[in-house]
Design a protein around this motif. Sequence first.
Motif, PDB file in Angstrom:
ATOM      1  N   ASP A   1       0.838  -1.195   0.000  1.00 46.95           N
ATOM      2  CA  ASP A   1       0.000   0.000   0.000  1.00 46.95           C
ATOM      3  C   ASP A   1       0.872   1.245   0.000  1.00 46.95           C
ATOM      4  O   ASP A   1       1.972   1.260   0.588  1.00 46.95           O
ATOM      5  CB  ASP A   1      -0.920   0.024   1.228  1.00 46.95           C
ATOM      6  CG  ASP A   1      -2.178  -0.791   1.020  1.00 46.95           C
ATOM      7  OD1 ASP A   1      -2.354  -1.330  -0.086  1.00 46.95           O
ATOM      8  OD2 ASP A   1      -2.982  -0.897   1.969  1.00 46.95           O
ATOM      9  N   VAL A   2       0.376   2.292  -0.613  1.00 44.58           N
ATOM     10  CA  VAL A   2       1.127   3.545  -0.724  1.00 44.58           C
ATOM     11  C   VAL A   2       0.299   4.690  -0.159  1.00 44.58           C
ATOM     12  O   VAL A   2      -0.930   4.736  -0.320  1.00 44.58           O
ATOM     13  CB  VAL A   2       1.487   3.847  -2.196  1.00 44.58           C
ATOM     14  CG1 VAL A   2       2.229   5.175  -2.314  1.00 44.58           C
ATOM     15  CG2 VAL A   2       2.326   2.724  -2.776  1.00 44.58           C
ATOM     16  N   ASP A   3       0.968   5.595   0.520  1.00 42.94           N
ATOM     17  CA  ASP A   3       0.321   6.815   1.000  1.00 42.94           C
ATOM     18  C   ASP A   3       1.317   7.957   0.888  1.00 42.94           C
ATOM     19  O   ASP A   3       2.528   7.727   0.835  1.00 42.94           O
ATOM     20  CB  ASP A   3      -0.137   6.657   2.456  1.00 42.94           C
ATOM     21  CG  ASP A   3      -1.292   7.590   2.798  1.00 42.94           C
ATOM     22  OD1 ASP A   3      -1.509   8.561   2.036  1.00 42.94           O
ATOM     23  OD2 ASP A   3      -1.966   7.356   3.805  1.00 42.94           O
ATOM     24  N   THR A   4       0.808   9.173   0.843  1.00 42.85           N
ATOM     25  CA  THR A   4       1.712  10.318   0.803  1.00 42.85           C
ATOM     26  C   THR A   4       2.477  10.442   2.109  1.00 42.85           C
ATOM     27  O   THR A   4       3.639  10.865   2.123  1.00 42.85           O
ATOM     28  CB  THR A   4       0.940  11.619   0.538  1.00 42.85           C
ATOM     29  OG1 THR A   4      -0.130  11.732   1.500  1.00 42.85           O
ATOM     30  CG2 THR A   4       0.350  11.626  -0.857  1.00 42.85           C
ATOM     31  N   GLN A   5       1.843  10.065   3.224  1.00 50.05           N
ATOM     32  CA  GLN A   5       2.525  10.034   4.514  1.00 50.05           C
ATOM     33  C   GLN A   5       1.750   9.153   5.470  1.00 50.05           C
ATOM     34  O   GLN A   5       0.550   9.334   5.665  1.00 50.05           O
ATOM     35  CB  GLN A   5       2.664  11.435   5.122  1.00 50.05           C
ATOM     36  CG  GLN A   5       3.346  11.442   6.485  1.00 50.05           C
ATOM     37  CD  GLN A   5       3.626  12.837   6.994  1.00 50.05           C
ATOM     38  OE1 GLN A   5       4.270  13.624   6.318  1.00 50.05           O
ATOM     39  NE2 GLN A   5       3.153  13.155   8.186  1.00 50.05           N
ATOM     40  N   ARG A   6       2.439   8.170   6.054  1.00 42.98           N
ATOM     41  CA  ARG A   6       1.798   7.293   7.032  1.00 42.98           C
ATOM     42  C   ARG A   6       1.598   8.048   8.340  1.00 42.98           C
ATOM     43  O   ARG A   6       2.295   9.007   8.656  1.00 42.98           O
ATOM     44  CB  ARG A   6       2.660   6.058   7.286  1.00 42.98           C
ATOM     45  CG  ARG A   6       2.820   5.152   6.088  1.00 42.98           C
ATOM     46  CD  ARG A   6       3.647   3.930   6.433  1.00 42.98           C
ATOM     47  NE  ARG A   6       2.998   3.112   7.454  1.00 42.98           N
ATOM     48  CZ  ARG A   6       3.515   1.976   7.926  1.00 42.98           C
ATOM     49  NH1 ARG A   6       4.682   1.547   7.480  1.00 42.98           N
ATOM     50  NH2 ARG A   6       2.871   1.276   8.843  1.00 42.98           N
ATOM     51  N   GLY A   7       0.624   7.571   9.107  1.00 44.34           N
ATOM     52  CA  GLY A   7       0.409   8.152  10.423  1.00 44.34           C
ATOM     53  C   GLY A   7      -0.438   9.411  10.388  1.00 44.34           C
ATOM     54  O   GLY A   7      -0.947   9.831   9.345  1.00 44.34           O
ATOM     55  N   THR A   8      -0.573  10.029  11.579  1.00 41.88           N
ATOM     56  CA  THR A   8      -1.417  11.216  11.754  1.00 41.88           C
ATOM     57  C   THR A   8      -0.607  12.329  12.402  1.00 41.88           C
ATOM     58  O   THR A   8       0.226  12.081  13.273  1.00 41.88           O
ATOM     59  CB  THR A   8      -2.621  10.886  12.650  1.00 41.88           C
ATOM     60  OG1 THR A   8      -3.336   9.774  12.088  1.00 41.88           O
ATOM     61  CG2 THR A   8      -3.560  12.080  12.769  1.00 41.88           C
ATOM     62  N   GLU A   9      -0.857  13.550  11.988  1.00 43.17           N
ATOM     63  CA  GLU A   9      -0.196  14.692  12.631  1.00 43.17           C
ATOM     64  C   GLU A   9      -0.963  15.042  13.903  1.00 43.17           C
ATOM     65  O   GLU A   9      -1.740  15.987  13.960  1.00 43.17           O
ATOM     66  CB  GLU A   9      -0.125  15.894  11.688  1.00 43.17           C
ATOM     67  CG  GLU A   9       0.726  17.028  12.235  1.00 43.17           C
ATOM     68  CD  GLU A   9       0.906  18.174  11.264  1.00 43.17           C
ATOM     69  OE1 GLU A   9       0.178  19.180  11.403  1.00 43.17           O
ATOM     70  OE2 GLU A   9       1.754  18.064  10.357  1.00 43.17           O
ATOM     71  N   THR A  10      -0.737  14.254  14.946  1.00 44.57           N
ATOM     72  CA  THR A  10      -1.456  14.466  16.206  1.00 44.57           C
ATOM     73  C   THR A  10      -0.872  15.627  16.997  1.00 44.57           C
ATOM     74  O   THR A  10      -1.561  16.250  17.793  1.00 44.57           O
ATOM     75  CB  THR A  10      -1.383  13.202  17.080  1.00 44.57           C
ATOM     76  OG1 THR A  10      -0.015  12.967  17.463  1.00 44.57           O
ATOM     77  CG2 THR A  10      -1.902  11.992  16.329  1.00 44.57           C
ATOM     78  N   LEU A  11       0.446  15.907  16.775  1.00 48.27           N
ATOM     79  CA  LEU A  11       1.174  16.908  17.568  1.00 48.27           C
ATOM     80  C   LEU A  11       1.019  16.630  19.059  1.00 48.27           C
ATOM     81  O   LEU A  11       1.019  17.547  19.872  1.00 48.27           O
ATOM     82  CB  LEU A  11       0.720  18.332  17.225  1.00 48.27           C
ATOM     83  CG  LEU A  11       0.921  18.769  15.784  1.00 48.27           C
ATOM     84  CD1 LEU A  11       0.530  20.223  15.606  1.00 48.27           C
ATOM     85  CD2 LEU A  11       2.361  18.551  15.335  1.00 48.27           C
ATOM     86  N   LYS A  12       0.887  15.349  19.408  1.00 43.91           N
ATOM     87  CA  LYS A  12       0.824  14.957  20.805  1.00 43.91           C
ATOM     88  C   LYS A  12       2.105  15.415  21.500  1.00 43.91           C
ATOM     89  O   LYS A  12       3.208  15.085  21.088  1.00 43.91           O
ATOM     90  CB  LYS A  12       0.670  13.435  20.921  1.00 43.91           C
ATOM     91  CG  LYS A  12       0.556  12.922  22.370  1.00 43.91           C
ATOM     92  CD  LYS A  12       1.902  12.452  22.867  1.00 43.91           C
ATOM     93  CE  LYS A  12       1.834  11.948  24.299  1.00 43.91           C
ATOM     94  NZ  LYS A  12       1.617  13.009  25.285  1.00 43.91           N
ATOM     95  N   PRO A  13       1.984  16.197  22.572  1.00 39.23           N
ATOM     96  CA  PRO A  13       3.187  16.741  23.216  1.00 39.23           C
ATOM     97  C   PRO A  13       3.760  15.813  24.274  1.00 39.23           C
ATOM     98  O   PRO A  13       3.033  15.246  25.079  1.00 39.23           O
ATOM     99  CB  PRO A  13       2.668  18.029  23.864  1.00 39.23           C
ATOM    100  CG  PRO A  13       1.248  17.711  24.218  1.00 39.23           C
ATOM    101  CD  PRO A  13       0.747  16.764  23.151  1.00 39.23           C
TER     102      PRO A  13
END
Length: 326
Positions: free
Chosen positions: A97-109
């Motif tokens: 599978d291909v994606d532009t970017q894996r994961g999520t920008e959660t910005l979890k601190p």
Amino acid sequence: KYVKSVFCENSAVTDLLAQVVRPASFPSTNLRTVMTTVLNNTGWKAGKVPSDANVDFAFTDYISSLEALHQALTAFNAEISFYVEFNGLTIGNKYVDVDTQRGTETLKPFIYGYDLVSVEREEDTSNLVTALVAVGKTTDNGGTLTLANYTPPDLDTTKYVKDFGADWIGSKDALSQFALDGQHRFGVYKDDSASIQYDLYTAAKAKLDELSTPKLTYTVNVLLLENILGESHKVRLGDTIIVHDTTYVPEIIVQARVIETKTSIINPDGNSVVLGDYVEILETNASRVQSLLDQLAANAEQWNQAVKTAKAAVGTGAHVVVNQPI
């Protein structure tokens, strides 16, 4: 509680190393078309692939399918994941599978005093240069393209030095910080695709910007609080998070991506995540972090209790290494 340990190898690496991709051109082609060629006879198929971008692409040498896949991903600025379908106990289809970017920008601190235990920052200047001698392709008369006898029309003389007769470009800021006995630290930049001096200058300047700053490595100890505080504190592969340490002057605020995770059911103290693709956030430009700090203050009592519980359960917490991208 019974726990079964299972060791899994990444079979995709072995499969893709066993096949060869020959030189081929793909004018104005989407990624799925290229991947179909790359994955041929490997046992793997292209799964979910964005197909909205077309680029001119080519394989210029005989390379493994694995190397070809990485070249294609770089050209299309994409990331991949592998997965396998099972029919009972039998392996069925194998997909990429291909994606532009894996994961999520959660910005979890991860914040010092709460779930951030400590941060160490190391600077590596062993490969640092303050100036680059730029070399381009061979000219029609048999010579080599350089920056000699050339003055760039858009040279920022407050940041760079480039004398007319010089075949190099230097960084004034890097020279002031990292000079050797007051002299430039030189390197060589080669660009076989540059056929005119302006293109060579532009590429060399970009490379100088990259090489004239130290390589930074962060070692971070954190507590993973997802099991106590819930989904808002989960950390997953590919996620973008923030590390904030107020014990440094100036404060360290780093945005980074999770590039590896390790978790243990029986030994939570061994949990770890590896971070990469980091970007330092200037203290004077950290407004996006402030909302996270406000959230922290509003939930301070709950977080303090969670940290006490986590420390009692896992000791000093998980170990995180933030790697400088290559």
